[in-house]
Design an enzyme around this catalytic site. Structure first.
Site, PDB file in Angstrom:
ATOM      1  N   HIS A 157      19.719  14.008  11.146  1.00  0.00           N
ATOM      2  CA  HIS A 157      19.705  13.050  10.045  1.00  0.00           C
ATOM      3  C   HIS A 157      18.400  12.617   9.601  1.00  0.00           C
ATOM      4  O   HIS A 157      17.474  12.381  10.417  1.00  0.00           O
ATOM      5  CB  HIS A 157      20.510  11.782  10.431  1.00  0.00           C
ATOM      6  CG  HIS A 157      20.738  10.565   9.832  1.00  0.00           C
ATOM      7  ND1 HIS A 157      21.151  10.546   8.385  1.00  0.00           N
ATOM      8  CD2 HIS A 157      19.956   9.237   9.934  1.00  0.00           C
ATOM      9  CE1 HIS A 157      21.000   9.313   7.855  1.00  0.00           C
ATOM     10  NE2 HIS A 157      20.516   8.614   8.907  1.00  0.00           N
ATOM     11  N   LYS A 175       9.695  11.226   8.845  1.00  0.00           N
ATOM     12  CA  LYS A 175       9.212  11.270  10.093  1.00  0.00           C
ATOM     13  C   LYS A 175      10.112  11.370  11.172  1.00  0.00           C
ATOM     14  O   LYS A 175       9.813  11.855  12.382  1.00  0.00           O
ATOM     15  CB  LYS A 175       8.370   9.815  10.079  1.00  0.00           C
ATOM     16  CG  LYS A 175       7.610   9.273  11.345  1.00  0.00           C
ATOM     17  CD  LYS A 175       7.122   8.050  11.629  1.00  0.00           C
ATOM     18  CE  LYS A 175       5.948   7.977  12.806  1.00  0.00           C
ATOM     19  NZ  LYS A 175       5.484   6.567  12.529  1.00  0.00           N
ATOM     20  N   GLU A 222      29.008   4.714   2.836  1.00  0.00           N
ATOM     21  CA  GLU A 222      28.646   3.286   2.951  1.00  0.00           C
ATOM     22  C   GLU A 222      28.678   2.537   1.667  1.00  0.00           C
ATOM     23  O   GLU A 222      28.776   1.163   1.584  1.00  0.00           O
ATOM     24  CB  GLU A 222      27.107   3.086   3.488  1.00  0.00           C
ATOM     25  CG  GLU A 222      27.028   3.279   5.017  1.00  0.00           C
ATOM     26  CD  GLU A 222      25.723   3.038   5.497  1.00  0.00           C
ATOM     27  OE1 GLU A 222      25.184   1.904   4.861  1.00  0.00           O
ATOM     28  OE2 GLU A 222      24.945   3.643   6.089  1.00  0.00           O
ATOM     29  N   THR A 244      13.308   4.183   0.585  1.00  0.00           N
ATOM     30  CA  THR A 244      13.952   5.573   0.865  1.00  0.00           C
ATOM     31  C   THR A 244      15.319   5.402   0.458  1.00  0.00           C
ATOM     32  O   THR A 244      15.970   6.743   0.435  1.00  0.00           O
ATOM     33  CB  THR A 244      14.019   5.606   2.391  1.00  0.00           C
ATOM     34  OG1 THR A 244      14.523   4.528   3.039  1.00  0.00           O
ATOM     35  CG2 THR A 244      12.408   5.649   2.917  1.00  0.00           C
ATOM     36  N   ARG A 271       9.976  14.002  14.354  1.00  0.00           N
ATOM     37  CA  ARG A 271       9.866  13.721  15.873  1.00  0.00           C
ATOM     38  C   ARG A 271      10.696  14.311  16.635  1.00  0.00           C
ATOM     39  O   ARG A 271      10.629  14.648  17.777  1.00  0.00           O
ATOM     40  CB  ARG A 271       9.698  12.252  15.885  1.00  0.00           C
ATOM     41  CG  ARG A 271       9.358  11.982  17.340  1.00  0.00           C
ATOM     42  CD  ARG A 271       9.374  10.109  17.381  1.00  0.00           C
ATOM     43  NE  ARG A 271       9.830   9.701  18.711  1.00  0.00           N
ATOM     44  CZ  ARG A 271      10.057   8.419  18.953  1.00  0.00           C
ATOM     45  NH1 ARG A 271       9.629   7.585  18.104  1.00  0.00           N
ATOM     46  NH2 ARG A 271      10.342   7.899  20.299  1.00  0.00           N
ATOM     47  N   ASP A 283       0.685  -1.346  -0.163  1.00  0.00           N
ATOM     48  CA  ASP A 283       0.027   0.186  -0.067  1.00  0.00           C
ATOM     49  C   ASP A 283       0.915   1.345  -0.110  1.00  0.00           C
ATOM     50  O   ASP A 283       1.564   1.359   0.767  1.00  0.00           O
ATOM     51  CB  ASP A 283      -0.803   0.064   1.118  1.00  0.00           C
ATOM     52  CG  ASP A 283      -1.899   1.221   1.251  1.00  0.00           C
ATOM     53  OD1 ASP A 283      -1.628   2.360   0.531  1.00  0.00           O
ATOM     54  OD2 ASP A 283      -3.064   0.880   1.933  1.00  0.00           O
ATOM     55  N   ALA A 284       1.038   2.127  -1.016  1.00  0.00           N
ATOM     56  CA  ALA A 284       1.902   3.109  -1.027  1.00  0.00           C
ATOM     57  C   ALA A 284       1.565   4.324  -0.008  1.00  0.00           C
ATOM     58  O   ALA A 284       2.316   4.820   0.430  1.00  0.00           O
ATOM     59  CB  ALA A 284       1.565   3.836  -2.315  1.00  0.00           C
ATOM     60  N   CYS A 302      25.753   6.315   8.553  1.00  0.00           N
ATOM     61  CA  CYS A 302      25.261   7.510   7.755  1.00  0.00           C
ATOM     62  C   CYS A 302      25.983   8.607   8.437  1.00  0.00           C
ATOM     63  O   CYS A 302      25.592   9.893   7.933  1.00  0.00           O
ATOM     64  CB  CYS A 302      23.779   7.461   7.949  1.00  0.00           C
ATOM     65  SG  CYS A 302      22.612   6.174   7.244  1.00  0.00           S
TER      66      CYS A 302
END
Length: 347
Positions: A234, A239, A80, A153, A243, A29-30, A112
Site C-alpha cells: 500500500h 516513503k 472510501e 497525496t 521503508r 515548502d514544496a 484503503c
C-alpha cells in the site's frame, strides 16, 4: 483447487496537480513535502468523474483483456468515496459492463484495503461455487482537507480484477490478513474530509500491520523476499512502502515497477491494486509477485501470486497503467479546487 486472476484493468484520470502548486497556495515548502513524502504530483478526477466512473473504466479494461461479463456472478467494489450513501456502486458497474441480473453485488468499506478485501471475498464466492467468476474493484476519489498534509497525496484511480478457477493470467497461491482495532485515520458519516493521527498513522498503523501481514505470508509460504520478482505495498506516499520493503528485505528493484504513488498520489482503495496492475502489465510467465495492502482502522491483506503463460496474451489488449499515469494534463490550484468540489459552483 487453484484460484487466480483471469483478467485485470486499471484507470487513472488524466488531470494532475504538482506538489509545488499546492504548496504555493498554503505557503508551504514544496521540497519538504516532495522529499518527505516522495511524491511529485497527484491525479485529479475530472468534474464528471467519481468512484463509479473510475470503477467502470477499470472494469471495462478488465473485460477487454478477455473476461466474459455474462459469466460474472459477483461484483464487489471497495472504496472510501462511494458516490451514494444508499445506492451501490457495484450495481452501476454491473449495468455498465453488461453483467447478468442473476448475480450478487455489494460495496465494501475498509479504508484503503477495501479493494483487496473484495478480492478475498471474490475468492471465497468462486471457491464455494456460488459464482463462476467474480469481479473485485478498488477505486477512490480520495479526500484531503484544504491545507492538510493529505491534500498533497489524496488522488483518484482504481483497478479491477476478475477472479476465477480457470484461464488464469496469475495464480493466487495464498492470502492472509492481519487486523486490529487501531484508530489511526477516520471519517464520520456526513463529514467531507477524514481526520488522522498524524505520525500515529505510521508505526502503530501502517508499519505494524503491513509488516505483520507480510511476515505472516513469508512464514506461511516458507519463502523469502528474494523468491519474488516484484513487491507491491500500500502506497499512501512513496516513503512508507519503500521503508516497509527494505525492512522486510526486498530490494528497490522489486518495488519500483509497482510504485506508482510518486507520480499519481494515493488512490486509497485503489493504491495497492493499481500497483499490482502496473506489475502485471510487464510481468513474464513464471514470475512471482508479493502484495500487501493496508487499510486504516486497521488491517493488511497479503497475497502470493505467480504469473502464468497466458499473461502475454492479454497485456496489450487494454491501456497499461503507466500509460495512464504518463498521460497528464496539469491544473492550477483554482481549477483543481473546482474539479475536487472544494469550490461550490452551484447557484
Amino acid at each position: 483447487m487453484k484460484l487466480g486472476i483471469s483478467a485485470y484493468g486499471a484507470y487513472v484520470p488524466q488531470y494532475r496537480i504538482k506538489v509545488e502548486e499546492i504548496a504555493k497556495v498554503w505557503g508551504d515548502d514544496a521540497d519538504d513535502y516532495r522529499n518527505g513524502l516522495m511524491v511529485s504530483e497527484k491525479s485529479v478526477p475530472d468534474v464528471d468523474e467519481d468512484t463509479a466512473t473510475i470503477a467502470v473504466e477499470a472494469a471495462r479494461n478488465a473485460i477487454a483483456r478477455g473476461a466474459d461479463p455474462k459469466k460474472i456472478g459477483a461484483i464487489y467494489v471497495g472504496s472510501e468515496s462511494h458516490p451514494y450513501a444508499v445506492k451501490p456502486t457495484a450495481t452501476i458497474v454491473a449495468a455498465a459492463i453488461g453483467a447478468p441480473n442473476r448475480m450478487t453485488a455489494a460495496d465494501f468499506e475498509f479504508a484503503c484495503k477495501a479493494g483487496t478485501a473484495a478480492i478475498q471475498t471474490s475468492m471465497g464466492v468462486v471457491a464455494s461455487g456460488l459464482a463462476e467468476t467474480a469481479l473485485a474493484i478498488g477505486a477512490d476519489t480520495s479526500q484531503g482537507a484544504p491545507g492538510d498534509a493529505l491534500e498533497y497525496t489524496a488522488a483518484a484511480g482504481g483497478a479491477a480484477f476478475v477472479i476465477s478457477k480457470n484461464d488464469h493470467i496469475a495464480v493466487i497461491n495464498h492470502t492472509c490478513s492481519f487486523t486490529s482495532d487501531t484508530p489511526d485515520f477516520w471519517r464520520r458519516e456526513g463529514a467531507d474530509y477524514p481526520r488522522h493521527g498524524g505520525r500515529f498513522t505510521g508505526d502503530p498503523g501502517y508499519f505494524k500491520h503491513v509488516l505483520s501481514a507480510s511476515r505472516m505470508m513469508l512464514e506461511c509460504q516458507g519463502t523469502k523476499p528474494s523468491d519474488y520478482n516484484y513487491a507491491v505495498f500500500h502506497q499512501p506516499n512513496g516513503k512508507f512502502p519503500t521503508r516497509a520493503a527494505l525492512t522486510l528485505g526486498f530490494k528497490k528493484e522489486q518495488l519500483s515497477p509497482g510504485l506508482t504513488c510518486p507520480m499519481m498520489g494515493n488512490t486509497y482503495s485503489g493504491a495497492s491494486m493499481v500497483g499490482l496492475s502496473a506489475v502485471l502489465d510487464i510481468a513474464k510467465p513464471g514470475e512471482r509477485i508479493f502484495v500487501t495492502s493496508f487499510g486504516s482502522g486497521a488491517g493488511s491483506d497479503s497475497f502470493d501470486i505467480t504469473v502464468t503463460d497466458r499473461i502475454t496474451e492479454v497485456q496489450d489488449l487494454a491501456p497499461k497503467t503507466w500509460d495512464y499515469i504518463k498521460k497528464a494534463k496539469y491544473l492550477d490550484y483554482a481549477s483543481y479546487a473546482r474539479h475536487k468540489g472544494k469550490i461550490n459552483t452551484d447557484n
